[in-house]
Design a protein around this motif. Structure first.
Motif, short mmCIF file in Angstrom:
data_model
loop_
_atom_site.label_atom_id
_atom_site.label_comp_id
_atom_site.label_asym_id
_atom_site.label_seq_id
_atom_site.Cartn_x
_atom_site.Cartn_y
_atom_site.Cartn_z
N THR A 187 24.34 19.25 26.57
CA THR A 187 23.50 19.43 25.11
C THR A 187 23.29 18.58 24.44
O THR A 187 24.07 18.98 22.51
CB THR A 187 23.74 20.82 25.26
OG1 THR A 187 25.26 21.26 25.27
CG2 THR A 187 23.78 21.14 26.08
N TYR A 209 27.46 23.67 24.82
CA TYR A 209 27.44 24.88 24.62
C TYR A 209 27.53 25.63 26.17
O TYR A 209 28.56 27.29 26.31
CB TYR A 209 27.13 25.48 23.27
CG TYR A 209 25.23 25.23 23.92
CD1 TYR A 209 24.67 23.64 23.11
CD2 TYR A 209 24.35 25.89 24.23
CE1 TYR A 209 23.14 23.92 23.35
CE2 TYR A 209 23.41 25.71 24.95
CZ TYR A 209 23.04 25.26 24.11
OH TYR A 209 21.64 24.94 24.06
N VAL A 210 27.42 25.29 27.06
CA VAL A 210 27.32 25.64 27.96
C VAL A 210 28.55 26.02 28.51
O VAL A 210 29.14 27.04 28.90
CB VAL A 210 26.43 25.14 29.08
CG1 VAL A 210 26.57 25.75 30.54
CG2 VAL A 210 24.95 23.82 28.54
N THR A 211 29.90 25.19 28.83
CA THR A 211 31.23 25.08 29.31
C THR A 211 32.09 25.56 28.23
O THR A 211 32.97 25.09 28.79
CB THR A 211 31.19 24.58 30.31
OG1 THR A 211 30.45 22.51 29.70
CG2 THR A 211 29.75 24.47 31.24
N VAL A 212 31.51 25.07 27.30
CA VAL A 212 32.98 25.08 26.01
C VAL A 212 33.87 26.23 25.91
O VAL A 212 34.85 25.80 26.07
CB VAL A 212 31.87 25.23 25.43
CG1 VAL A 212 31.27 26.59 24.56
CG2 VAL A 212 33.48 24.40 23.98
N MET A 219 20.27 22.54 31.26
CA MET A 219 20.46 22.98 30.32
C MET A 219 20.28 21.57 29.51
O MET A 219 21.07 21.24 28.70
CB MET A 219 22.04 23.81 29.28
CG MET A 219 21.41 25.41 29.98
SD MET A 219 21.54 25.46 31.20
CE MET A 219 21.63 27.33 31.77
N ALA A 220 19.15 21.19 28.16
CA ALA A 220 18.94 20.34 27.97
C ALA A 220 17.60 21.00 26.26
O ALA A 220 16.82 21.28 26.55
CB ALA A 220 18.60 20.08 28.60
N ASP A 221 18.18 20.83 25.25
CA ASP A 221 17.54 21.55 24.16
C ASP A 221 16.38 20.22 22.83
O ASP A 221 16.36 20.72 21.91
CB ASP A 221 18.10 22.82 23.73
CG ASP A 221 19.19 22.19 23.03
OD1 ASP A 221 19.20 21.46 22.57
OD2 ASP A 221 19.91 23.16 22.85
N TYR A 231 22.84 29.78 23.27
CA TYR A 231 24.27 29.66 22.79
C TYR A 231 25.55 30.75 23.41
O TYR A 231 26.67 31.03 23.71
CB TYR A 231 25.24 28.61 21.99
CG TYR A 231 25.16 29.38 21.08
CD1 TYR A 231 23.75 29.13 20.14
CD2 TYR A 231 25.70 30.36 20.40
CE1 TYR A 231 24.06 30.06 18.22
CE2 TYR A 231 25.58 30.40 18.95
CZ TYR A 231 25.15 30.45 17.69
OH TYR A 231 25.19 31.11 17.14
N TYR A 248 30.27 28.28 18.60
CA TYR A 248 29.62 28.89 20.05
C TYR A 248 30.89 28.87 20.91
O TYR A 248 30.42 29.31 22.32
CB TYR A 248 28.62 27.41 20.59
CG TYR A 248 29.29 26.22 19.92
CD1 TYR A 248 28.70 25.45 19.19
CD2 TYR A 248 29.70 25.62 20.97
CE1 TYR A 248 28.86 24.13 18.19
CE2 TYR A 248 30.27 24.17 20.56
CZ TYR A 248 29.66 23.01 19.79
OH TYR A 248 30.62 22.28 19.72
N VAL A 249 31.98 28.49 21.05
CA VAL A 249 32.49 28.39 21.92
C VAL A 249 33.37 29.76 21.90
O VAL A 249 33.49 30.16 23.58
CB VAL A 249 34.37 28.08 20.80
CG1 VAL A 249 35.59 27.92 21.95
CG2 VAL A 249 33.94 26.23 20.44
N GLU A 259 14.28 14.69 24.55
CA GLU A 259 14.83 14.65 26.37
C GLU A 259 13.78 15.28 27.11
O GLU A 259 14.35 16.19 27.83
CB GLU A 259 15.97 14.86 26.35
CG GLU A 259 17.19 15.70 26.26
CD GLU A 259 17.96 15.36 26.68
OE1 GLU A 259 18.12 14.58 27.60
OE2 GLU A 259 19.28 16.63 26.59
N VAL A 296 24.47 31.51 27.84
CA VAL A 296 24.54 30.40 28.12
C VAL A 296 25.36 30.10 29.76
O VAL A 296 24.54 29.67 30.53
CB VAL A 296 23.78 29.16 27.37
CG1 VAL A 296 25.52 28.83 26.65
CG2 VAL A 296 23.09 28.17 28.38
N ASN A 297 25.85 30.19 29.67
CA ASN A 297 27.07 30.00 30.42
C ASN A 297 26.78 30.56 31.85
O ASN A 297 27.03 30.72 33.03
CB ASN A 297 29.28 30.33 29.66
CG ASN A 297 30.00 29.24 31.49
OD1 ASN A 297 30.02 30.31 31.82
ND2 ASN A 297 30.19 28.52 30.76
#
Lengths: 272, 272, 272
Positions: free
Chosen positions: C63, C21-24, A40-42, A21, B21-22, A46, A24-25
């Motif tokens: 996520t 948490y990718v785009t937060v 992204m999927a953890d 995290y 995580y922000v 799924e 990741v962006n």
């Protein structure tokens, strides 16, 4: 390797990322920059289904935990079952027992196409133990012109043992299969001041090998050159008062505009 | 305080961050900007081992959960056992019972070197209860020139009670130990429009105190001045059409270029 | 809709986000850019308490995991109990059974004010099953001038069935309640090269509807126009060598400077 980027932009491979995290962006944006598409999927419920609709899988163990390690294994096995390309980034292997063990067990259970890490991480995996200075390579291990031939031999033997392409990145980058090794001298020291350029490279490389499954070694080399060259171009655009905050954006911007022709001209590659 | 930044750049301390995580990516990049090196790891099975290879620890309770709270405690105790510097950022203490209780129990179990928060968070901890408007300070609590002497007394008494340096940030920042308090008037109001400037300051401050363990009060003051001055410099570089998106990068950029000399000249400090 | 942004800047609504948490980080910064204030909290032990001190709630299932799904439900029910505005962004519904089921069960348990997604996600929910290409809309589904009237009818019927405003975004965006649908033609294709512009729009939209609870349809339309117009303005500021890394910041910057007057002039809206 003169149509590798073009293939990414034409095929727009969908890349499943189970990653940390922290960065990741940037990983998502650099995958978009090179012409591919990220997801992204953890969650374990799924991970297999998501990887099934994708074309490639990028597993990165930074900020791993019990929940995500399980998902990595499920996704990795399913992806290989489906013939997808799968990459491992063993972030911080050697920095903790958990990370070393996780990297080793992932390698045991999943036949990765590429393992990409810094020299400390790759040596840790090779020796099945080790210590690293956090997530950065130990200075003592660094690939230099003085130990280059022995480092090349190490890269090839790692690739042979693990039936994969080994991408060992640092000031000099090495990308090898069991018989051929490329040393790449692109990049800029300031890239070490941006968090996650390694993670970004792993995402980019997964996109490159996924769009070029018949030339994985060449695609991995192209990814390393693209990232390094982007670091050089980005540096040339830095204003006097700009630092690592802006540099980070300039790197992704340079990948966005990268072409095979630019790469052809700018790559500094030596073959062993 | 004229070699504090130089010490960070010379020693390159490795900072373990258990944070939210922000804003985690910006925390990593600002730690790199000031010359230190970040590592993020929050799994209970590696928290102690990771903190052991580091020099300082930054605990931030934004987006806390059961798993990470446990890791915070393990890492905090181990870090203090090893004589590392440890900082607490009690994000949102007062906004929920979970956050207030977690901040209090962390303070009970770990002898923090510095606690850094806004005035609402610090008052919540002091009263062992409270309410805050989300993660921002309540206007009614703000440190102003009118309540400055009483705020200074509060900061000193908080530092005394908790055997730590208290860094209370806002329009006027206060950094105090039990006997001395510095009021700092650097910064720019637009910093409130960038998410996580507080989290970034906590990361930066952990790097500063870790590289200057014999002058923790001065190092904490220098960190507050660095962040505020970076906000001023960043604002001066803003183009007319740029907003908080670009401002965020300019702030990190300014930290990247900050020197002790620049800090010496630009700091607006008053001693009480 | 000529005071919608002004109302956000005047009221400064506090928006609770349970998001990916990718785009937060970008979601937090765009909420700040438009004049509102974000808080992120996803632990089940604080979800209800945090949402209680807020004015609106943004639920985004990117996520997702077991822990956060439970928190979404707790927060969603509490928020509606308190009369807050609540938005659902069903990221990737159709990409996995977990996401489709989660979106459907959230819709069943919580009376959302707005559901915002791409056409594939919304169709998946409507049919209670489906497949999407990752988190992006399937080309076959895209809203175009050729299928516009049938898409408008679909949007209205979705809104009617789910007692909400439906915001279906793509090259042409549709925002509808059961009787009225607006088609919006703002935006720029390059926005698809920035990760999370959809997530950002959901955050922005939650701020807009929360500050304008008596005109939710109009506020949702204004949010879509603001985001699209910001994409256009941001594109006009791109230097030749800049790519999606810089574009991302320019978009947030443009929202930071957006006014109701600018929106009035720049909006490309058609009413059905």
């Amino acid at each position: 390797m003169n149509t590798i980027i073009q293939n990414v932009r034409k095929k727009v491979p969908l890349i499943h990322n189970i990653t940390n995290y922290v960065t990741v962006n940037d990983v998502a944006n650099i995958i978009l920059a090179c012409g591919a598409s990220p997801i992204m999927a953890d969650d374990e419920r799924e991970a297999e289904e998501i990887t099934s609709i994708c074309n490639g899988l990028n597993i990165n163990i930074g900020t791993l935990n019990a929940r995500t390690i399980h998902s990595m294994k499920l996704a990795g096995k399913k992806a290989k079952e489906l013939g997808h390309t799968v990459l491992l980034d063993p972030v911080g292997a050697g920095a903790s027992t958990l990370r070393t063990k996780t990297a080793l067990s992932l390698l045991e259970e999943i036949p990765f196409d590429v393992v990409r890490g810094n020299i400390s991480e790759i040596k840790t995996i090779s020796k099945k133990q080790g210590t690293t200075k956090g997530v950065d390579a130990d200075c003592l291990d660094t690939v230099t012109k003085h130990n280059l031939s022995e480092s090349v031999a190490f890269a090839k033997s790692f690739a042979k043992e693990h039936h994969c392409v080994a991408a060992i990145t640092g000031a000099i980058d090495l990308v090898a299969d069991s018989t051929t090794c490329y040393a790449i001298r692109n990049g800029h020291p300031m890239m070490g001041k941006v968090t996650g350029t390694g993670c970004q490279l792993s995402g980019l490389m997964t996109a490159f090998i996924t769009a070029n499954p018949d030339q994985i070694l060449e695609a991995a080399v192209a990814a390393v050159c693209t990232m390094g060259l982007a670091g050089e171009i980005a540096y040339s655009h830095l204003k006097e008062y700009e630092g690592n905050g802006s540099y980070r954006n300039h790197i992704i911007d340079a990948v966005y505009h990268m072409t095979d022709e630019q790469l052809e001209k700018g790559s500094k590659i030596e073959k062993f």
